[in-house]
Design an enzyme around this catalytic site. Structure first.
Site, PDB file in Angstrom:
ATOM      1  N   GLU A  80      75.337  -6.479  51.229  1.00 48.69           N
ATOM      2  CA  GLU A  80      74.908  -5.135  51.638  1.00 48.69           C
ATOM      3  C   GLU A  80      75.840  -4.593  52.710  1.00 48.69           C
ATOM      4  O   GLU A  80      76.117  -5.263  53.694  1.00 48.69           O
ATOM      5  CB  GLU A  80      73.455  -5.203  52.128  1.00 48.69           C
ATOM      6  CG  GLU A  80      72.963  -4.009  52.923  1.00 48.69           C
ATOM      7  CD  GLU A  80      72.996  -2.662  52.178  1.00 48.69           C
ATOM      8  OE1 GLU A  80      72.595  -2.610  51.005  1.00 48.69           O
ATOM      9  OE2 GLU A  80      73.448  -1.679  52.788  1.00 48.69           O
ATOM     10  N   GLN A  81      76.256  -3.338  52.519  1.00 44.05           N
ATOM     11  CA  GLN A  81      77.213  -2.738  53.457  1.00 44.05           C
ATOM     12  C   GLN A  81      76.629  -2.485  54.846  1.00 44.05           C
ATOM     13  O   GLN A  81      77.351  -2.545  55.838  1.00 44.05           O
ATOM     14  CB  GLN A  81      77.724  -1.422  52.895  1.00 44.05           C
ATOM     15  CG  GLN A  81      76.635  -0.367  52.781  1.00 44.05           C
ATOM     16  CD  GLN A  81      77.168   1.029  52.474  1.00 44.05           C
ATOM     17  OE1 GLN A  81      78.345   1.215  52.241  1.00 44.05           O
ATOM     18  NE2 GLN A  81      76.280   1.999  52.462  1.00 44.05           N
TER      19      GLN A  81
ATOM     20  N   ARG B 274      59.898   5.522  51.288  1.00 44.23           N
ATOM     21  CA  ARG B 274      60.935   4.599  50.801  1.00 44.23           C
ATOM     22  C   ARG B 274      61.072   3.407  51.734  1.00 44.23           C
ATOM     23  O   ARG B 274      61.259   2.267  51.289  1.00 44.23           O
ATOM     24  CB  ARG B 274      62.281   5.320  50.659  1.00 44.23           C
ATOM     25  CG  ARG B 274      63.393   4.390  50.142  1.00 44.23           C
ATOM     26  CD  ARG B 274      64.747   5.068  50.153  1.00 44.23           C
ATOM     27  NE  ARG B 274      65.782   4.197  49.613  1.00 44.23           N
ATOM     28  CZ  ARG B 274      66.445   3.286  50.321  1.00 44.23           C
ATOM     29  NH1 ARG B 274      66.187   3.127  51.608  1.00 44.23           N
ATOM     30  NH2 ARG B 274      67.376   2.539  49.739  1.00 44.23           N
TER      31      ARG B 274
ATOM     32  N   TYR C 199      54.104  15.740  48.855  1.00 44.24           N
ATOM     33  CA  TYR C 199      53.070  14.762  48.532  1.00 44.24           C
ATOM     34  C   TYR C 199      52.875  13.826  49.713  1.00 44.24           C
ATOM     35  O   TYR C 199      53.772  13.641  50.534  1.00 44.24           O
ATOM     36  CB  TYR C 199      53.427  13.979  47.258  1.00 44.24           C
ATOM     37  CG  TYR C 199      54.789  13.354  47.226  1.00 44.24           C
ATOM     38  CD1 TYR C 199      55.040  12.134  47.843  1.00 44.24           C
ATOM     39  CD2 TYR C 199      55.844  13.986  46.569  1.00 44.24           C
ATOM     40  CE1 TYR C 199      56.293  11.560  47.807  1.00 44.24           C
ATOM     41  CE2 TYR C 199      57.112  13.418  46.538  1.00 44.24           C
ATOM     42  CZ  TYR C 199      57.332  12.203  47.150  1.00 44.24           C
ATOM     43  OH  TYR C 199      58.583  11.639  47.130  1.00 44.24           O
TER      44      TYR C 199
ATOM     45  N   ASP D  74      70.910   3.686  40.557  1.00 42.30           N
ATOM     46  CA  ASP D  74      71.736   4.893  40.689  1.00 42.30           C
ATOM     47  C   ASP D  74      73.212   4.628  40.388  1.00 42.30           C
ATOM     48  O   ASP D  74      73.941   5.537  39.997  1.00 42.30           O
ATOM     49  CB  ASP D  74      71.636   5.448  42.119  1.00 42.30           C
ATOM     50  CG  ASP D  74      70.314   6.164  42.371  1.00 42.30           C
ATOM     51  OD1 ASP D  74      69.534   6.338  41.415  1.00 42.30           O
ATOM     52  OD2 ASP D  74      70.074   6.556  43.528  1.00 42.30           O
TER      53      ASP D  74
HETATM   54  P1  FAD Z   1      69.722   2.775  46.703  1.00 44.19           P
HETATM   55  O1  FAD Z   1      68.297   2.573  47.022  1.00 44.19           O
HETATM   56  O2  FAD Z   1      70.414   4.005  47.149  1.00 44.19           O
HETATM   57  O3  FAD Z   1      70.482   1.472  47.297  1.00 44.19           O
HETATM   58  C1  FAD Z   1      71.881   1.274  47.292  1.00 44.19           C
HETATM   59  C2  FAD Z   1      72.195   0.217  48.337  1.00 44.19           C
HETATM   60  O4  FAD Z   1      73.549  -0.176  48.203  1.00 44.19           O
HETATM   61  C3  FAD Z   1      72.024   0.696  49.752  1.00 44.19           C
HETATM   62  O5  FAD Z   1      71.344  -0.274  50.512  1.00 44.19           O
HETATM   63  C4  FAD Z   1      73.456   0.883  50.241  1.00 44.19           C
HETATM   64  O6  FAD Z   1      73.584   0.738  51.648  1.00 44.19           O
HETATM   65  C5  FAD Z   1      74.153  -0.226  49.476  1.00 44.19           C
HETATM   66  N1  FAD Z   1      75.598  -0.022  49.258  1.00 44.19           N
HETATM   67  C6  FAD Z   1      76.244   1.123  48.948  1.00 44.19           C
HETATM   68  N2  FAD Z   1      77.555   0.881  48.750  1.00 44.19           N
HETATM   69  C7  FAD Z   1      77.731  -0.450  48.946  1.00 44.19           C
HETATM   70  C8  FAD Z   1      78.864  -1.296  48.854  1.00 44.19           C
HETATM   71  N3  FAD Z   1      80.095  -0.824  48.535  1.00 44.19           N
HETATM   72  N4  FAD Z   1      78.703  -2.619  49.101  1.00 44.19           N
HETATM   73  C9  FAD Z   1      77.478  -3.121  49.432  1.00 44.19           C
HETATM   74  N5  FAD Z   1      76.374  -2.347  49.525  1.00 44.19           N
HETATM   75  C10 FAD Z   1      76.491  -1.041  49.268  1.00 44.19           C
HETATM   76  N6  FAD Z   1      65.385   8.599  47.330  1.00 44.19           N
HETATM   77  C11 FAD Z   1      64.331   9.435  47.430  1.00 44.19           C
HETATM   78  O7  FAD Z   1      63.785   9.824  46.389  1.00 44.19           O
HETATM   79  N7  FAD Z   1      63.860   9.848  48.640  1.00 44.19           N
HETATM   80  C12 FAD Z   1      64.441   9.424  49.796  1.00 44.19           C
HETATM   81  O8  FAD Z   1      64.006   9.821  50.869  1.00 44.19           O
HETATM   82  C13 FAD Z   1      65.540   8.541  49.730  1.00 44.19           C
HETATM   83  N8  FAD Z   1      66.148   8.096  50.848  1.00 44.19           N
HETATM   84  C14 FAD Z   1      67.183   7.212  50.752  1.00 44.19           C
HETATM   85  C15 FAD Z   1      67.764   6.719  51.918  1.00 44.19           C
HETATM   86  C16 FAD Z   1      68.816   5.802  51.834  1.00 44.19           C
HETATM   87  C17 FAD Z   1      69.438   5.292  53.114  1.00 44.19           C
HETATM   88  C18 FAD Z   1      69.303   5.372  50.574  1.00 44.19           C
HETATM   89  C19 FAD Z   1      70.445   4.367  50.479  1.00 44.19           C
HETATM   90  C20 FAD Z   1      68.731   5.888  49.406  1.00 44.19           C
HETATM   91  C21 FAD Z   1      67.670   6.791  49.484  1.00 44.19           C
HETATM   92  N9  FAD Z   1      67.052   7.292  48.349  1.00 44.19           N
HETATM   93  C22 FAD Z   1      65.987   8.146  48.449  1.00 44.19           C
HETATM   94  C23 FAD Z   1      67.543   6.935  47.016  1.00 44.19           C
HETATM   95  C24 FAD Z   1      66.659   6.021  46.269  1.00 44.19           C
HETATM   96  O9  FAD Z   1      66.363   4.875  47.043  1.00 44.19           O
HETATM   97  C25 FAD Z   1      67.390   5.667  45.011  1.00 44.19           C
HETATM   98  O10 FAD Z   1      67.678   6.859  44.312  1.00 44.19           O
HETATM   99  C26 FAD Z   1      66.587   4.833  44.064  1.00 44.19           C
HETATM  100  O11 FAD Z   1      65.669   4.050  44.740  1.00 44.19           O
HETATM  101  C27 FAD Z   1      67.506   3.952  43.224  1.00 44.19           C
HETATM  102  O12 FAD Z   1      67.797   2.776  43.972  1.00 44.19           O
HETATM  103  P2  FAD Z   1      69.181   2.018  43.985  1.00 44.19           P
HETATM  104  O13 FAD Z   1      68.852   0.631  44.402  1.00 44.19           O
HETATM  105  O14 FAD Z   1      69.932   2.256  42.748  1.00 44.19           O
HETATM  106  O15 FAD Z   1      70.000   2.707  45.160  1.00 44.19           O
END
Ligand code: FAD
Length: 398
Positions: A34-35, A108, A217, A295
Site C-alpha cells: 500500500e502506497q 467508507r 443518505y 477501480d
Molecule cells: P480504492 O478503494 O480507491 O483503493 C485503492 C488503494 O490503492 C488505496 O488504498 C490507494 O492508496 C492504493 N494505491 C494506489 N496506488 C497505489 C500504488 N501504486 N501502489 C500501492 N498502493 C496504491 N468512493 C465513494 O463512493 N465515496 C467516497 O467518499 C470515497 N472516498 C475515497 C477515499 C479514498 C482515500 C480512496 C482511495 C477512495 C475513495 N473512494 C470513495 C473510492 C472507493 O473506495 C472505490 O471506488 C471503490 O471502493 C473501489 O475500491 P478499490 O479497492 O478498487 O479502490
C-alpha cells in the site's frame, strides 16, 4: 499449483482488503503493498447493495457492519426546484426478500476499518505500508512487484487493486484514455443534528435537475448524512478524493435549487471536489500472473453507486477462481472472464444514468413530472437495477 501460493496485492483499499481476507480465509499467503504511510480515515459514504453485501457477509462481517451501517427503508427521487418527491425503489425488507441481502449505506472509513481489523487480526504482517508499486516483472513461474523505493517482492500472482489511477494497469497496458465528462461532484458529510428535524430521515434521496443531481443518505448509524452534488462544470478537472473546496463555491454551483439542498450544502463539514472522468471498459485486464481488481480494472462513474460493490464482487470471485483452477494464470484468466461482461455493462449503465439524472426536461415542474413518471416507472427501474442486485458473487459460475 502449490496449496498455498503467495499472492501480492497492490492497494489496501476496499477491493484489495476484501480480496486479502477472502484469500487468507482460504489459506493463501498474501502480501498487500500500500502506497499510504498510514491508513487514515478518508472518504465519505458508500452504498452497498445486496450483491456487495453478499460478498462481505460471506467473510463473516455482517455483525461488525450492522453496528455502523444505515439500512434505509427506500430511496426517493426529488425535483431540484419544487422538492416534489417520487418513490425510486423500496429497500429494507424488500431488498432482503427480493435479493437475499440488505442494501445499506456506510462511511467508507468504517467499512475500511472493519476490513483492516479483521485482516490484521488474521495476518498481522500482511500489509506493508509506504510501498508504492511502480511496475512488475514476470516469468513463467513467478512475478515480482517493484516498488518506487526499489523494493522487490516476489510472489505467484500480482493483483492490481490500486484504484482508479492504477500503476499496475499502466504497466500492463499503458495509460488508459480518460475523457472529462464535464461533471464534477461536491462531496462531504453533514452532522445529522445540524439539520432540521424534518430532514433527519433515514432514506436515500436523489435530487434531479437540469445539469445536475444531488444524492444524500445517512451513514454511521444515522449520525451523519453523506452528501454528493454533481454539477456540469467546465473548470475543475482534478480526479481526486482529497481536494478541498469551500462552502461558498459549492453553494454557488447550485443556484435556484431547493432550500433543502442549500441547507445540506451549508452544513457540509469539509466540502471536497471531485472531477468525473469517463473511461471505456478495458477489453482485457489480465496478462499471465498479473491481473486487476476494482477501480483499477473497471473505473466507473458513480451514477449506479456500484464502484465499491464491483470491487467486493471481484474480490470474492477472484478468490474462488484461485481455488478452482490448477494454475495461477488459468485462475486469473477465469476470474477476468467471469467479471468482464458484467462490469462493462455496469460502466455503461452508469454513463446512461448521468444523462437521465441531468436531463433538460427536468427544468420546469410540468415537464419534470412527465419525465420522472416515464423514466422512473417501476418496471423500468426494475429493468435497470434487478440484474445488478440479483447477482451473488458467492455462487455465480466461475
Ligand atoms: P480504492 O478503494 O480507491 O483503493 C485503492 C488503494 O490503492 C488505496 O488504498 C490507494 O492508496 C492504493 N494505491 C494506489 N496506488 C497505489 C500504488 N501504486 N501502489 C500501492 N498502493 C496504491 N468512493 C465513494 O463512493 N465515496 C467516497 O467518499 C470515497 N472516498 C475515497 C477515499 C479514498 C482515500 C480512496 C482511495 C477512495 C475513495 N473512494 C470513495 C473510492 C472507493 O473506495 C472505490 O471506488 C471503490 O471502493 C473501489 O475500491 P478499490 O479497492 O478498487 O479502490
Amino acid at each position: 499449483m502449490s496449496p498455498h501460493p503467495h499472492i501480492l496485492i497492490a492497494g489496501a483499499g476496499i477491493g484489495g482488503l476484501t480480496a486479502t481476507l477472502a484469500l487468507i480465509r482460504r489459506g493463501y499467503r498474501v502480501s498487500v503493498l500500500e502506497q499510504a504511510r498510514e491508513l487514515a480515515e478518508i472518504g465519505a459514504g458508500v452504498q452497498i447493495s445486496a450483491n456487495g453485501a453478499q460478498a462481505l457477509f460471506s467473510l463473516g462481517l455482517e455483525a461488525a457492519l450492522e453496528a455502523v451501517w444505515c439500512e434505509p427503508a427506500g430511496k426517493e427521487i426529488r425535483l431540484w426546484s419544487t422538492g416534489e418527491t417520487w418513490k425510486l425503489f423500496d429497500l429494507g425488507a424488500v431488498s432482503r426478500q427480493r435479493y437475499g441481502a440488505p442494501y445499506f449505506m456506510i462511511h467508507r472509513a468504517d467499512l475500511h476499518r472493519i476490513l483492516l481489523d479483521v485482516v490484521q487480526a488474521a495476518a498481522p504482517d500482511a500489509i506493508r505500508l509506504n510501498c508504492r508499486v511502480a511496475g512488475f516483472e514476470q516469468t513463467a513461474s513467478s512475478v515480482t512487484a517493484i516498488c518506487e523505493d526499489g523494493a522487490r517482492i516476489e510472489g505467484d500472482a500480482l493483483i492490481g487493486a490500486d484504484g482508479v489511477h492504477s500503476r499496475v494497469r499502466n504497466a500492463l497496458f499503458g495509460q488508459m484514455p480518460a475523457q472529462f465528462t464535464g461533471l464534477m461532484i461536491w462531496r462531504g458529510l453533514v452532522p445529522m443534528e445540524s439539520l432540521p428535524q424534518r430532514m433527519q430521515r433515514l432514506v436515500g434521496t436523489n435530487w434531479v435537475g437540469p445539469g445536475g443531481h444531488v444524492v444524500h443518505y445517512p451513514v454511521r448509524g444515522g449520525t451523519l448524512m453523506n452528501v454528493g452534488g454533481a454539477i456540469e462544470h467546465d473548470d475543475w478537472r482534478v480526479e481526486s478524493w482529497t481536494e478541498r473546496g469551500t462552502t461558498e463555491e459549492a453553494l454557488n454551483d447550485f443556484p435556484g435549487w431547493n432550500e433543502d439542498v442549500h441547507t445540506l450544502i451549508r452544513n457540509i463539514e469539509v466540502p471536497y471536489k471531485w472531477a468525473l472522468l469517463g473511461r471505456e471498459p478495458l477489453e482485457r485486464w489480465t496478462i499471465g500472473r498479473v491481473t486487476l481488481l476494482g477501480d483499477a480494472a473497471h473505473p466507473t462513474l458513480p451514477m449506479m453507486a456500484q464502484g465499491a460493490n464491483m470491487a467486493l464482487e471481484d474480490a470474492v470471485v477472484l478468490a474462488r477462481c484461485l481455488d478452482a483452477y490448477d494454475d495461477v494464470p488459468a485462475a486469473l484468466q477465469a476470474y477476468e472472464e467471469a467479471r468482464r461482461e458484467r462490469t462493462a455493462r455496469l460502466v455503461r449503465a452508469a454513463n446512461d444514468n448521468a444523462g437521465r439524472f441531468h436531463n433538460p426536461a427536468l427544468g420546469n415542474a410540468e415537464g419534470a413530472a412527465r419525465y420522472v413518471d416515464t423514466e422512473w416507472q417501476e418496471a423500468k427501474v426494475k429493468q435497470r437495477y434487478d440484474w445488478v442486485f440479483e447477482y451473488d458473487p458467492v455462487t455465480t459460475a466461475v
